[in-house]
Design an enzyme around this catalytic site. Structure first.
Site, PDB file in Angstrom:
ATOM      1  N   LYS A 123      68.613 -41.683 -47.499  1.00  0.00           N
ATOM      2  CA  LYS A 123      68.729 -42.344 -48.808  1.00  0.00           C
ATOM      3  C   LYS A 123      67.842 -41.626 -49.840  1.00  0.00           C
ATOM      4  CE  LYS A 123      70.034 -46.059 -51.185  1.00  0.00           C
ATOM      5  NZ  LYS A 123      69.452 -47.243 -51.765  1.00  0.00           N
TER       6      LYS A 123
ATOM      7  N   ILE B 107      68.320 -57.069 -55.854  1.00  0.00           N
ATOM      8  CA  ILE B 107      68.410 -57.018 -54.390  1.00  0.00           C
ATOM      9  C   ILE B 107      67.764 -58.258 -53.766  1.00  0.00           C
ATOM     10  CG2 ILE B 107      67.616 -55.729 -52.347  1.00  0.00           C
ATOM     11  CD1 ILE B 107      70.016 -54.461 -53.950  1.00  0.00           C
ATOM     12  N   GLY B 108      66.587 -58.623 -54.254  1.00  0.00           N
ATOM     13  CA  GLY B 108      65.917 -59.806 -53.701  1.00  0.00           C
ATOM     14  C   GLY B 108      66.706 -61.072 -53.951  1.00  0.00           C
TER      15      GLY B 108
ATOM     16  N   ASN C 187      63.466 -48.781 -52.386  1.00  0.00           N
ATOM     17  CA  ASN C 187      63.757 -47.347 -52.252  1.00  0.00           C
ATOM     18  C   ASN C 187      62.465 -46.539 -52.226  1.00  0.00           C
ATOM     19  OD1 ASN C 187      66.544 -47.439 -52.154  1.00  0.00           O
ATOM     20  ND2 ASN C 187      66.829 -47.090 -54.347  1.00  0.00           N
TER      21      ASN C 187
ATOM     22  N   GLY D  13      59.952 -60.894 -55.798  1.00  0.00           N
ATOM     23  CA  GLY D  13      60.692 -60.000 -56.690  1.00  0.00           C
ATOM     24  C   GLY D  13      62.172 -60.246 -56.500  1.00  0.00           C
ATOM     25  N   ALA D  14      62.578 -61.493 -56.782  1.00  0.00           N
ATOM     26  CA  ALA D  14      63.974 -61.876 -56.516  1.00  0.00           C
ATOM     27  C   ALA D  14      64.873 -61.453 -57.664  1.00  0.00           C
ATOM     28  CB  ALA D  14      64.061 -63.378 -56.278  1.00  0.00           C
ATOM     29  N   GLY D  15      64.898 -60.128 -57.932  1.00  0.00           N
ATOM     30  CA  GLY D  15      65.785 -59.588 -58.953  1.00  0.00           C
ATOM     31  C   GLY D  15      67.152 -59.335 -58.336  1.00  0.00           C
TER      32      GLY D  15
ATOM     33  N   ASN E  89      67.989 -39.866 -53.774  1.00  0.00           N
ATOM     34  CA  ASN E  89      67.149 -40.420 -54.842  1.00  0.00           C
ATOM     35  C   ASN E  89      66.146 -39.394 -55.386  1.00  0.00           C
ATOM     36  OD1 ASN E  89      66.950 -43.611 -53.151  1.00  0.00           O
ATOM     37  ND2 ASN E  89      68.276 -43.039 -54.834  1.00  0.00           N
TER      38      ASN E  89
HETATM   39  N1  LIG Z   1      69.727 -52.823 -57.618  1.00  0.00           N
HETATM   40  C1  LIG Z   1      70.318 -52.044 -56.724  1.00  0.00           C
HETATM   41  O1  LIG Z   1      71.552 -51.942 -56.692  1.00  0.00           O
HETATM   42  C2  LIG Z   1      69.511 -51.303 -55.699  1.00  0.00           C
HETATM   43  C3  LIG Z   1      68.136 -51.340 -55.696  1.00  0.00           C
HETATM   44  N2  LIG Z   1      67.443 -50.693 -54.686  1.00  0.00           N
HETATM   45  C4  LIG Z   1      66.000 -50.752 -54.643  1.00  0.00           C
HETATM   46  O2  LIG Z   1      65.589 -52.074 -54.416  1.00  0.00           O
HETATM   47  C5  LIG Z   1      64.318 -52.316 -55.036  1.00  0.00           C
HETATM   48  C6  LIG Z   1      64.468 -53.501 -55.984  1.00  0.00           C
HETATM   49  O3  LIG Z   1      65.353 -53.100 -57.022  1.00  0.00           O
HETATM   50  P1  LIG Z   1      66.128 -54.133 -57.946  1.00  0.00           P
HETATM   51  O4  LIG Z   1      66.454 -55.355 -57.190  1.00  0.00           O
HETATM   52  O5  LIG Z   1      67.225 -53.366 -58.587  1.00  0.00           O
HETATM   53  O6  LIG Z   1      65.010 -54.440 -59.040  1.00  0.00           O
HETATM   54  P2  LIG Z   1      64.945 -55.653 -60.067  1.00  0.00           P
HETATM   55  O7  LIG Z   1      64.145 -55.164 -61.222  1.00  0.00           O
HETATM   56  O8  LIG Z   1      66.303 -56.205 -60.316  1.00  0.00           O
HETATM   57  O9  LIG Z   1      64.142 -56.736 -59.254  1.00  0.00           O
HETATM   58  C7  LIG Z   1      62.757 -56.767 -59.151  1.00  0.00           C
HETATM   59  C8  LIG Z   1      62.318 -58.127 -59.618  1.00  0.00           C
HETATM   60  O10 LIG Z   1      60.933 -58.262 -59.387  1.00  0.00           O
HETATM   61  C9  LIG Z   1      60.409 -58.967 -60.510  1.00  0.00           C
HETATM   62  N3  LIG Z   1      58.986 -58.783 -60.614  1.00  0.00           N
HETATM   63  C10 LIG Z   1      58.269 -57.673 -60.874  1.00  0.00           C
HETATM   64  N4  LIG Z   1      56.960 -57.925 -60.872  1.00  0.00           N
HETATM   65  C11 LIG Z   1      56.824 -59.242 -60.610  1.00  0.00           C
HETATM   66  C12 LIG Z   1      55.717 -60.109 -60.498  1.00  0.00           C
HETATM   67  N5  LIG Z   1      54.475 -59.665 -60.647  1.00  0.00           N
HETATM   68  N6  LIG Z   1      55.936 -61.413 -60.241  1.00  0.00           N
HETATM   69  C13 LIG Z   1      57.193 -61.884 -60.087  1.00  0.00           C
HETATM   70  N7  LIG Z   1      58.303 -61.111 -60.170  1.00  0.00           N
HETATM   71  C14 LIG Z   1      58.110 -59.803 -60.439  1.00  0.00           C
HETATM   72  C15 LIG Z   1      61.155 -58.366 -61.672  1.00  0.00           C
HETATM   73  O11 LIG Z   1      60.984 -59.149 -62.834  1.00  0.00           O
HETATM   74  P3  LIG Z   1      61.154 -58.464 -64.292  1.00  0.00           P
HETATM   75  O12 LIG Z   1      62.628 -58.254 -64.460  1.00  0.00           O
HETATM   76  O13 LIG Z   1      60.562 -59.485 -65.190  1.00  0.00           O
HETATM   77  O14 LIG Z   1      60.406 -57.171 -64.260  1.00  0.00           O
HETATM   78  C16 LIG Z   1      62.571 -58.365 -61.116  1.00  0.00           C
HETATM   79  O15 LIG Z   1      63.184 -59.627 -61.275  1.00  0.00           O
HETATM   80  C17 LIG Z   1      63.952 -51.011 -55.753  1.00  0.00           C
HETATM   81  O16 LIG Z   1      63.125 -50.242 -54.940  1.00  0.00           O
HETATM   82  C18 LIG Z   1      65.305 -50.329 -55.936  1.00  0.00           C
HETATM   83  O17 LIG Z   1      65.207 -48.926 -56.029  1.00  0.00           O
HETATM   84  C19 LIG Z   1      68.072 -50.075 -53.655  1.00  0.00           C
HETATM   85  C20 LIG Z   1      69.444 -50.023 -53.609  1.00  0.00           C
HETATM   86  C21 LIG Z   1      70.261 -50.555 -54.659  1.00  0.00           C
HETATM   87  C1  LIG Z   2      73.074 -44.131 -56.769  1.00  0.00           C
HETATM   88  C2  LIG Z   2      71.887 -43.577 -56.039  1.00  0.00           C
HETATM   89  C3  LIG Z   2      72.303 -43.225 -54.645  1.00  0.00           C
HETATM   90  C4  LIG Z   2      71.464 -42.272 -56.730  1.00  0.00           C
HETATM   91  O1  LIG Z   2      70.596 -41.478 -56.032  1.00  0.00           O
HETATM   92  C5  LIG Z   2      70.764 -44.580 -56.042  1.00  0.00           C
HETATM   93  O2  LIG Z   2      70.387 -45.066 -55.016  1.00  0.00           O
HETATM   94  C6  LIG Z   2      70.060 -44.961 -57.280  1.00  0.00           C
HETATM   95  O3  LIG Z   2      70.642 -44.922 -58.354  1.00  0.00           O
HETATM   96  O4  LIG Z   2      68.861 -45.320 -57.176  1.00  0.00           O
END
Ligand SMILES: NC(=O)C1=CN([C@@H]2O[C@H](COP(=O)(O)OP(=O)(O)OC[C@H]3O[C@@H](n4cnc5c(N)ncnc54)[C@H](OP(=O)(O)O)[C@@H]3O)[C@@H](O)[C@H]2O)C=CC1
Ligand SMILES: CC(C)(CO)C(=O)C(=O)O
Length: 329
Positions: free
Chosen positions: A207, A11-12, A105, A7-9, A211
């Site tokens: 955290k 954060i990844g 999260n 899940g290299a979106g 949330n």
């Molecule tokens: N972004 C942020 O700033 C923050 C995020 N978090 C937490 O971190 C976690 C990740 O969030 P975030 O990085 O934003 O999420 P994203 O949606 O950016 O990243 C998740 C990734 O996983 C991919 N994915 C989902 N299912 C599959 C699958 N079956 N095979 C391959 N790839 C897959 C998604 O693809 P697709 O886009 O196609 O669905 C996406 O690229 C969450 O729990 C979030 O709450 C915590 C703090 C801050």
């Molecule tokens: C900004 C904050 C802290 C809100 O609870 C957050 O982590 C989120 O948006 O998921």
């Protein structure tokens, strides 16, 4: 060492790019999909960051975990609700020595593991329905991780780091294990702060505290964090939810190092920020309701603590998400 970020979106992608470019002996791969995967394969994984500098990382990228085989570290950075449907798909990445780092999260699926004999074997149904996740990833493999950076996928193949550099790690049983220290060292070499804490659930709660309240309230009202935390009538609701959450956390042994009003003031200081749940709603993406709210209510039931405000807001946000077609049922 083999590290796979599944899940290299946002954060990844941040983690994988920095780890791949760090001076560590590691083979870093990512599991991604769709246009993002295609762009990573074609042009590498791009990271734009004021703090770390702009860079590209060459990582092995696939949508088929079976191509990668068992890992030393499997880092899960999916949205929490994406894990159960693909739990089975994770199995080829898991060998006898694999450590599963849960960089998401919400309440982690392993919450009860290592908490004490009375809780051992119990699972969190909201994030581990029918035990599908713990069957694929036995909880003893899990290493907790609280994610503090903020990032977003700006376009396929390109992750923008917004702020923050800390990933707090911790074993569910509080031990200072070799696997935790090794991963912490890798993250430090990648430029992050990565302390290993003996009481990881305390940090998860601090955290989660924000949330569980602000995220659903923002999705219901479309208000930004500053307003949710400062308009008296909204702050009252958030505060009531958070006090219910605190009672549950404490009943399960967590310690809250700050008081609820300081925590709310901290959220206010973030400013006119839309929570991730509101952003997901606006973008028509599934919302992380179950890990952030349903699971907390489930923990409340496990310790017989009533959560009337949280249950009310949960019912409303579930309904809101259902109407938008972003929540099952
Ligand atoms: N972004 C942020 O700033 C923050 C995020 N978090 C937490 O971190 C976690 C990740 O969030 P975030 O990085 O934003 O999420 P994203 O949606 O950016 O990243 C998740 C990734 O996983 C991919 N994915 C989902 N299912 C599959 C699958 N079956 N095979 C391959 N790839 C897959 C998604 O693809 P697709 O886009 O196609 O669905 C996406 O690229 C969450 O729990 C979030 O709450 C915590 C703090 C801050
Ligand atoms: C900004 C904050 C802290 C809100 O609870 C957050 O982590 C989120 O948006 O998921």
């Amino acid at each position: 060492m083999k590290i796979c970020v599944f899940g290299a979106g946002a954060i990844g992608g941040l983690m994988a790019a920095r780890l791949a470019n760090a001076e560590i002996e590691a083979q870093v791969s990512v599991v991604a999909r769709g246009p993002h995967l295609a762009a990573i394969r074609d042009n590498g994984l791009w990271l734009i960051s004021e703090e770390f500098g702009d860079q590209v990382a060459q990582v092995e990228a696939t949508d088929d975990p079976a191509e990668l085989g068992p890992q030393d570290y499997l880092v899960l950075t999916l949205k929490a609700h994406s894990v159960p449907p693909i739990a089975e798909k994770l199995k080829p990445l898991v060998g006898p020595e694999t450590c599963v780092v849960t960089g998401m999260n919400g309440v982690p699926y392993w919450y009860f593991h290592g908490l004490g004999p009375e809780w051992e074997g119990r699972r969190v149904e909201a994030v581990d329905p029918g035990g599908v996740v713990s069957a694929a990833l036995p909880p003893e493999k899990a290493l907790g991780c609280v994610v503090y950076p903020a990032a977003e996928v700006e376009k396929p193949g390109l992750v923008r780091h917004i702020s923050g550099d800390r990933f707090t790690l911790g074993e569910p049983d509080g031990s200072k294990s070799e696997r935790a220290q090794r991963f912490s060292e890798a993250l430090r070499k990648a430029g992050f702060k990565a302390p290993v804490r003996p009481r990881i659930r305390d940090e998860i709660w601090v955290k989660l505290w924000g949330n569980m309240a602000f995220n659903p309230l923002s999705a219901l009202t479309h208000e930004t964090l500053d307003h949710l935390a400062t308009r008296p009538e909204l702050r009252r609701i958030a505060r009531a939810m958070m006090l219910e959450g605190q009672a549950v956390g404490e009943a399960l042994g967590a310690r809250f190092p700050i008081d609820v009003d300081k925590r709310i003031d901290g959220a206010a200081a973030v400013g006119a920020h839309k929570t991730s749940m509101l952003q997901d709603l606006e973008r028509g993406r599934p919302m992380e309701i179950d890990a952030l709210v349903t699971a907390v209510v489930e923990l409340g039931r496990a310790v017989n603590i009533e959560m009337p405000m949280t249950e009310t807001i949960l019912a409303l946000v579930q309904a809101r998400a259902r109407v938008a077609g972003l929540y099952p049922g």
